[in-house]
Design a protein around this motif. Sequence first.
Motif, PDB file in Angstrom:
ATOM      1  N   LEU A  77      19.424  44.644 122.511  1.00 60.05           N
ATOM      2  CA  LEU A  77      18.966  45.387 123.196  1.00 60.05           C
ATOM      3  C   LEU A  77      19.238  46.672 122.588  1.00 60.05           C
ATOM      4  O   LEU A  77      18.531  47.836 122.853  1.00 60.05           O
ATOM      5  CB  LEU A  77      19.929  45.339 124.444  1.00 60.05           C
ATOM      6  N   ALA A  78      20.282  47.048 121.942  1.00 55.88           N
ATOM      7  CA  ALA A  78      20.368  48.295 121.342  1.00 55.88           C
ATOM      8  C   ALA A  78      19.251  48.616 120.346  1.00 55.88           C
ATOM      9  O   ALA A  78      18.686  49.949 119.893  1.00 55.88           O
ATOM     10  CB  ALA A  78      21.702  48.412 120.422  1.00 55.88           C
ATOM     11  N   LYS A  79      18.712  47.388 119.714  1.00 56.21           N
ATOM     12  CA  LYS A  79      17.444  47.972 118.985  1.00 56.21           C
ATOM     13  C   LYS A  79      16.106  48.373 119.703  1.00 56.21           C
ATOM     14  O   LYS A  79      15.447  49.142 119.281  1.00 56.21           O
ATOM     15  CB  LYS A  79      17.107  46.495 118.187  1.00 56.21           C
ATOM     16  N   GLU A  80      15.948  47.400 120.696  1.00 54.00           N
ATOM     17  CA  GLU A  80      14.838  47.705 121.537  1.00 54.00           C
ATOM     18  C   GLU A  80      14.840  49.069 122.563  1.00 54.00           C
ATOM     19  O   GLU A  80      13.979  49.451 122.939  1.00 54.00           O
ATOM     20  CB  GLU A  80      14.415  46.466 122.384  1.00 54.00           C
ATOM     21  N   LEU A  81      16.054  49.096 122.972  1.00 58.63           N
ATOM     22  CA  LEU A  81      16.384  49.927 124.037  1.00 58.63           C
ATOM     23  C   LEU A  81      15.405  49.795 125.273  1.00 58.63           C
ATOM     24  O   LEU A  81      14.942  50.836 125.828  1.00 58.63           O
ATOM     25  CB  LEU A  81      16.160  51.424 123.474  1.00 58.63           C
TER      26      LEU A  81
END
Length: 317
Positions: free
Chosen positions: A12-16
């Motif tokens: 999720l931190a990568k995709e946001l």
Amino acid sequence: MNLISLYYFVELAKELHFTNTAQKLYISQQNLSQHIQRLEQYYGVTLFHRKPKLALTYAGEQLYAAAIKILAEEHELESRLSSISENRAGNLKVGIPAYRAQACLPDILPPFYEKWPNITIDLVSESSSQMEEMLFSGELDLFIGIMYQNRPKLHITPILNDQIYLVCSDELLETHFPSSWQNIKQKFRQNVDLKKLADVPFLLPSPLMKIRKTIDQCFQDAGVVPKIFLESQSTELFISLYPYDYGIFFCTQMRLPMLLSRYPDANVFPLAMGKSLIQHRLVLAYHEDRFLPEYAHDFMHYTEEAFAQIAKLRPRR
């Protein structure tokens, strides 16, 4: 805290983006939200700003940096244990652009899976610079991509000098050089003169791509500002547009089989700067401090064999 929640947090931190991440992980958005909430409750911090758009908080940034290391250590432990497991199962994470995978995996996977049927392979396709950093952080086991210089802590094996070619049709040359196109064509077979192409439109890679930086240097060396018709990250797009003569484009040696299988009469001229051919150094790399099981070394062996065959490909004169 469990590793699954930590893995979901990293993705999720990568995709946001909750919806995109949930789809990528094959879970519901509600399930993903629950995992993030558990982590926030466990650590007693807020990990994401929800408005105006999703973004990591300072605490989230700290957890992300630590989570990358934790998951890398877990993957390395899994690799070590799989090497002594009776069922010889395991996971290999390989960073390679999609078009390179398309060119080499059909030759790599059959012998690999004949020996290692229980190994799963995760392919990651990002920019070369991003995948280099993922190799350092432990998110990748192997990297197959462009690297011009050796870097400390990385074991690097050059596997291909990926030569760059200029591609155009007879019709395009004749349109712009009606009385001299055949002579230009013959001269370009030995050395492309970009000055002669100052008024011809080009289809160029996007500015942030490594190949574009190399091409721009060639234009600068020739004292030419290219007439740009279209920019894209996809050479496959340029190949598909070849019959329409929208402009000249550039193609690496790895893409030659695709180009020439579709358009065997395409003009393919080697790009040079001075007397030196322009080439990308394609490498196979791994981190020297990280354990690689036997199956990873076999994968590297089959990769080197596949690229040795690709290196023999040359356009017809």
